[in-house]
Write a protein that holds these residues in place. Structure first.
Motif, PDB file in Angstrom:
ATOM      1  N   VAL A   1       0.860  -1.027   0.075  1.00  0.00           N
ATOM      2  CA  VAL A   1       0.010   0.062  -0.036  1.00  0.00           C
ATOM      3  C   VAL A   1       0.933   1.245   0.013  1.00  0.00           C
ATOM      4  CG1 VAL A   1      -1.896   1.227   1.075  1.00  0.00           C
ATOM      5  CG2 VAL A   1      -1.998  -1.266   1.472  1.00  0.00           C
ATOM      6  N   ILE A   2       0.794   2.006  -0.958  1.00  0.00           N
ATOM      7  CA  ILE A   2       1.569   3.362  -1.180  1.00  0.00           C
ATOM      8  C   ILE A   2       0.649   4.453  -0.809  1.00  0.00           C
ATOM      9  CG2 ILE A   2       3.212   4.745  -2.682  1.00  0.00           C
ATOM     10  CD1 ILE A   2       4.228   1.717  -1.950  1.00  0.00           C
ATOM     11  N   THR A   3       0.514   5.132   0.215  1.00  0.00           N
ATOM     12  CA  THR A   3       0.019   6.477   0.494  1.00  0.00           C
ATOM     13  C   THR A   3       0.784   7.668  -0.264  1.00  0.00           C
ATOM     14  OG1 THR A   3       1.294   6.867   2.320  1.00  0.00           O
ATOM     15  CG2 THR A   3      -0.818   5.393   2.560  1.00  0.00           C
ATOM     16  N   GLY A   4       0.297   8.898  -0.127  1.00  0.00           N
ATOM     17  CA  GLY A   4       0.925  10.090  -0.597  1.00  0.00           C
ATOM     18  C   GLY A   4       2.155  10.269   0.256  1.00  0.00           C
ATOM     19  N   GLU A   5       1.905  10.016   1.394  1.00  0.00           N
ATOM     20  CA  GLU A   5       3.051  10.157   2.333  1.00  0.00           C
ATOM     21  C   GLU A   5       4.311   9.152   1.850  1.00  0.00           C
ATOM     22  OE1 GLU A   5       2.361   9.267   6.457  1.00  0.00           O
ATOM     23  OE2 GLU A   5       2.992  11.130   7.189  1.00  0.00           O
ATOM     24  N   THR A   6       3.720   7.874   1.632  1.00  0.00           N
ATOM     25  CA  THR A   6       4.883   7.137   1.204  1.00  0.00           C
ATOM     26  C   THR A   6       5.716   7.415  -0.339  1.00  0.00           C
ATOM     27  OG1 THR A   6       3.725   5.305   2.024  1.00  0.00           O
ATOM     28  CG2 THR A   6       5.365   4.466   1.159  1.00  0.00           C
ATOM     29  N   HIS A   7       4.877   7.918  -0.991  1.00  0.00           N
ATOM     30  CA  HIS A   7       5.262   8.369  -2.375  1.00  0.00           C
ATOM     31  C   HIS A   7       6.340   9.503  -2.069  1.00  0.00           C
ATOM     32  CE1 HIS A   7       3.830   6.746  -5.802  1.00  0.00           C
ATOM     33  NE2 HIS A   7       2.352   7.005  -5.399  1.00  0.00           N
ATOM     34  N   LEU A   8       6.058  10.337  -1.184  1.00  0.00           N
ATOM     35  CA  LEU A   8       6.891  11.400  -1.005  1.00  0.00           C
ATOM     36  C   LEU A   8       8.302  10.968  -0.397  1.00  0.00           C
ATOM     37  CD1 LEU A   8       5.927  14.347  -1.093  1.00  0.00           C
ATOM     38  CD2 LEU A   8       5.846  14.688   1.357  1.00  0.00           C
ATOM     39  N   ILE A   9       8.325  10.156   0.529  1.00  0.00           N
ATOM     40  CA  ILE A   9       9.455   9.585   1.233  1.00  0.00           C
ATOM     41  C   ILE A   9      10.477   8.814   0.077  1.00  0.00           C
ATOM     42  CG2 ILE A   9       8.602   7.433   1.998  1.00  0.00           C
ATOM     43  CD1 ILE A   9      10.964   9.539   4.186  1.00  0.00           C
ATOM     44  N   ILE A  10       9.671   7.917  -0.615  1.00  0.00           N
ATOM     45  CA  ILE A  10      10.458   7.356  -1.694  1.00  0.00           C
ATOM     46  C   ILE A  10      10.956   8.061  -2.831  1.00  0.00           C
ATOM     47  CG2 ILE A  10       9.852   5.665  -3.967  1.00  0.00           C
ATOM     48  CD1 ILE A  10       8.254   3.879  -1.971  1.00  0.00           C
ATOM     49  N   ASP A  11      10.390   9.116  -3.190  1.00  0.00           N
ATOM     50  CA  ASP A  11      10.899  10.389  -4.099  1.00  0.00           C
ATOM     51  C   ASP A  11      12.008  10.980  -3.495  1.00  0.00           C
ATOM     52  OD1 ASP A  11       9.509  10.382  -6.398  1.00  0.00           O
ATOM     53  OD2 ASP A  11       8.094  12.266  -5.782  1.00  0.00           O
ATOM     54  N   LYS A  12      12.164  11.072  -1.890  1.00  0.00           N
ATOM     55  CA  LYS A  12      13.369  11.556  -1.285  1.00  0.00           C
ATOM     56  C   LYS A  12      14.515  10.650  -1.513  1.00  0.00           C
ATOM     57  CE  LYS A  12      10.779  14.917   1.258  1.00  0.00           C
ATOM     58  NZ  LYS A  12      10.646  15.511   2.556  1.00  0.00           N
ATOM     59  N   MET A  13      14.171   9.484  -1.273  1.00  0.00           N
ATOM     60  CA  MET A  13      15.062   8.283  -1.222  1.00  0.00           C
ATOM     61  C   MET A  13      15.676   8.152  -2.728  1.00  0.00           C
ATOM     62  SD  MET A  13      12.968   5.477   0.926  1.00  0.00           S
ATOM     63  CE  MET A  13      14.171   4.187   1.370  1.00  0.00           C
ATOM     64  N   LYS A  14      14.968   8.420  -3.938  1.00  0.00           N
ATOM     65  CA  LYS A  14      15.556   8.548  -5.214  1.00  0.00           C
ATOM     66  C   LYS A  14      16.598   9.539  -5.256  1.00  0.00           C
ATOM     67  CE  LYS A  14      14.195  10.107  -9.494  1.00  0.00           C
ATOM     68  NZ  LYS A  14      15.395  10.107 -10.317  1.00  0.00           N
ATOM     69  N   GLY A  15      16.211  10.730  -4.686  1.00  0.00           N
ATOM     70  CA  GLY A  15      16.954  11.837  -4.842  1.00  0.00           C
ATOM     71  C   GLY A  15      18.273  11.616  -4.267  1.00  0.00           C
ATOM     72  N   TYR A  16      18.148  11.173  -2.926  1.00  0.00           N
ATOM     73  CA  TYR A  16      19.501  10.780  -2.110  1.00  0.00           C
ATOM     74  C   TYR A  16      20.316   9.774  -2.723  1.00  0.00           C
ATOM     75  CZ  TYR A  16      22.473  10.749   2.107  1.00  0.00           C
ATOM     76  OH  TYR A  16      23.662  10.917   2.949  1.00  0.00           O
ATOM     77  N   CYS A  17      19.554   8.877  -3.141  1.00  0.00           N
ATOM     78  CA  CYS A  17      20.190   7.777  -3.712  1.00  0.00           C
ATOM     79  C   CYS A  17      21.278   8.001  -4.795  1.00  0.00           C
ATOM     80  CB  CYS A  17      19.007   6.640  -4.214  1.00  0.00           C
ATOM     81  SG  CYS A  17      19.897   5.131  -5.202  1.00  0.00           S
ATOM     82  N   GLU A  18      20.698   8.949  -5.752  1.00  0.00           N
ATOM     83  CA  GLU A  18      21.316   9.486  -6.951  1.00  0.00           C
ATOM     84  C   GLU A  18      22.801  10.207  -6.444  1.00  0.00           C
ATOM     85  OE1 GLU A  18      18.642  11.283  -9.490  1.00  0.00           O
ATOM     86  OE2 GLU A  18      18.750   9.653 -10.644  1.00  0.00           O
ATOM     87  N   ALA A  19      22.544  11.153  -5.478  1.00  0.00           N
ATOM     88  CA  ALA A  19      23.680  11.918  -4.760  1.00  0.00           C
ATOM     89  C   ALA A  19      24.858  10.867  -4.302  1.00  0.00           C
ATOM     90  CB  ALA A  19      23.126  12.712  -3.974  1.00  0.00           C
ATOM     91  N   PHE A  20      24.232  10.048  -3.475  1.00  0.00           N
ATOM     92  CA  PHE A  20      25.180   9.122  -2.700  1.00  0.00           C
ATOM     93  C   PHE A  20      25.889   8.120  -3.494  1.00  0.00           C
ATOM     94  CE2 PHE A  20      26.350   5.692   0.023  1.00  0.00           C
ATOM     95  CZ  PHE A  20      26.443   6.009   1.164  1.00  0.00           C
ATOM     96  N   PHE A  21      25.020   7.513  -4.585  1.00  0.00           N
ATOM     97  CA  PHE A  21      25.946   6.293  -5.120  1.00  0.00           C
ATOM     98  C   PHE A  21      26.407   6.693  -6.431  1.00  0.00           C
ATOM     99  CE2 PHE A  21      22.795   4.014  -2.408  1.00  0.00           C
ATOM    100  CZ  PHE A  21      23.860   3.209  -1.728  1.00  0.00           C
ATOM    101  N   SER A  22      26.210   8.197  -6.727  1.00  0.00           N
ATOM    102  CA  SER A  22      26.488   8.901  -7.967  1.00  0.00           C
ATOM    103  C   SER A  22      26.348   8.094  -9.190  1.00  0.00           C
ATOM    104  CB  SER A  22      28.171   8.980  -7.859  1.00  0.00           C
ATOM    105  OG  SER A  22      28.750   9.615  -6.741  1.00  0.00           O
ATOM    106  N   MET A  23      25.116   7.495  -9.365  1.00  0.00           N
ATOM    107  CA  MET A  23      24.588   6.851 -10.436  1.00  0.00           C
ATOM    108  C   MET A  23      23.269   7.155 -10.534  1.00  0.00           C
ATOM    109  SD  MET A  23      24.693   2.683  -9.536  1.00  0.00           S
ATOM    110  CE  MET A  23      26.197   2.763  -9.386  1.00  0.00           C
ATOM    111  N   PRO A  24      22.414   6.951 -11.598  1.00  0.00           N
ATOM    112  CA  PRO A  24      20.978   7.190 -11.723  1.00  0.00           C
ATOM    113  C   PRO A  24      20.285   6.214 -10.991  1.00  0.00           C
ATOM    114  CG  PRO A  24      22.096   6.348 -13.906  1.00  0.00           C
ATOM    115  CD  PRO A  24      23.152   6.530 -13.073  1.00  0.00           C
ATOM    116  N   CYS A  25      19.061   6.645 -10.551  1.00  0.00           N
ATOM    117  CA  CYS A  25      18.240   6.049  -9.811  1.00  0.00           C
ATOM    118  C   CYS A  25      16.622   6.111 -10.177  1.00  0.00           C
ATOM    119  CB  CYS A  25      18.442   6.437  -8.230  1.00  0.00           C
ATOM    120  SG  CYS A  25      17.498   5.686  -7.037  1.00  0.00           S
ATOM    121  N   GLU A  26      16.066   5.047 -10.435  1.00  0.00           N
ATOM    122  CA  GLU A  26      14.520   5.129 -10.786  1.00  0.00           C
ATOM    123  C   GLU A  26      13.586   4.490  -9.840  1.00  0.00           C
ATOM    124  OE1 GLU A  26      14.534   4.172 -15.214  1.00  0.00           O
ATOM    125  OE2 GLU A  26      12.339   3.508 -14.672  1.00  0.00           O
ATOM    126  N   VAL A  27      12.427   5.469  -9.732  1.00  0.00           N
ATOM    127  CA  VAL A  27      11.520   4.596  -9.020  1.00  0.00           C
ATOM    128  C   VAL A  27      10.682   3.788  -9.965  1.00  0.00           C
ATOM    129  CG1 VAL A  27       9.516   5.256  -7.438  1.00  0.00           C
ATOM    130  CG2 VAL A  27      11.542   6.475  -7.321  1.00  0.00           C
TER     131      VAL A  27
END
Ligand SMILES: [Zn+2]
Ligand SMILES: [Zn+2]
Length: 323
Positions: free
Chosen positions: A111-137
């Protein structure tokens, strides 16, 4: 040689074999705290590197070594044997690199609520910065898995092994790793109460639940700093677990993102960033400019209210550039 003598000889060899196994099990279970010299040497020989790179992998007084004596009894290292892994050991063994696999995928599950969507989007943003590679949801998926209602919490749980099995065929051909994120609690086997996550390193897939990062899961009220704490926990689980996908072991040298954790309290105390040894391992697997990577991470952290963490990285950039 007569039969009796030969039998005795075989028994003697078998006994030696058993004793050696017992010795190894006993020996391996004892965690050995590392000496200051071993900690210093854990990032490998830095003398051949250029000045800035050498500084990026030097502590410069900004990282605290693990003080085994000061750890409390519930700490991970007090109950888990960790072999440790120096940079040299890592560089000699890392073989998961595949030029075609250069993207990290996040798969929302359940179950993905609006709140979960938001956090997953943030995780994607940090994932790209941290791993220096593209990240896709990826598109949210309802993976087939057995479930149960936990007797202690009364909450639904999914069997993590089933999720791992269902994820394997979904791995895109360019995926270095695929990380499933769910807000539903997980369990690894019927005898267990719960598990935070499970991974298959060879299968390049892992599944992690954020359910227990929210006080509401336990019927407690969310505090004023809830969003910040929840975000930091989510970023830690994503980067720590994906770090294992790069075959980085639990860190036994410094207080580091890659330290093992026995509890949410221990996770909260762990740093958000890699120590110099683990950073050099990751740099060996994925080449990047350490200061540029930190700058991208700083942008994300400031945008998302984690200013104290950003300030520490700013100091780190100053140290790297020799200011
Ligand atoms: Zn771990
Ligand atoms: Zn480390």
């Amino acid at each position: 040689m007569n039969f009796k003598l030969r039998l005795l000889l075989y028994l003697f060899i078998a006994l030696l074999f058993i004793l050696q196994i017992r010795f190894e099990i006993f020996y391996r279970r004892e965690f050995r705290p590392r000496t200051p010299a071993e900690i210093e040497a854990s990032a490998g020989d830095l003398s051949t590197l250029d000045e800035k790179t050498r500084r990026a992998f030097s502590p410069g007084g900004m990282f605290e070594p693990i003080d085994f004596e000061k750890l409390n009894g519930a700490a991970w290292l007090k109950s888990h044997y960790e072999p440790g892994q120096t940079f040299d050991e890592y560089a000699a063994s890392y073989s998961n690199k595949d030029e075609k696999r250069n993207k990290i995928y996040i798969l929302p599950v359940g179950v993905i609520t609006g709140e979960t969507h938001l956090i997953i989007d943030k995780m994607k943003g940090y994932c790209e910065a941290f791993f220096s590679m593209p990240c896709e949801v990826m598109k949210p998926s309802a993976l087939k898995a057995r479930s149960r209602v936990n007797a202690h919490t009364g909450k639904l749980q999914l069997l993590s092994g089933d999720l791992i099995k269902a994820m394997k065929p979904l791995l895109p051909p360019d995926a270095y790793a695929m990380i499933a994120i769910t807000m539903t609690d997980l369990y690894p086997a019927s005898a267990w109460n719960f598990v935070f996550g499970q991974a298959s390193l060879t299968g390049r897939v892992g599944v992690y639940s954020l359910a227990r990062y929210d006080p509401e899961f336990f019927g407690r009220k969310r505090g004023n700093d809830y969003e910040k704490i929840f975000l930091e926990r989510s970023l830690k689980v994503l980067t720590h677990e994906t770090g294992h996908m790069f075959y980085i072991y639990h860190c036994v040298f410094y207080k580091c993102l890659m330290n093992g954790s026995n509890s949410l309290a221990e996770t909260d105390m762990a740093p958000l960033f890699l120590c110099p040894s683990c950073l050099r391992k990751f740099h060996h697997a994925v080449k990047f400019d350490p200061a540029v990577r930190y700058k991208t991470m700083i942008e994300f952290l400031i945008k998302n209210g984690l200013n104290e963490r950003a300030d520490w990285l700013k100091k780190r950039i100053e140290y790297i550039s020799g200011k």
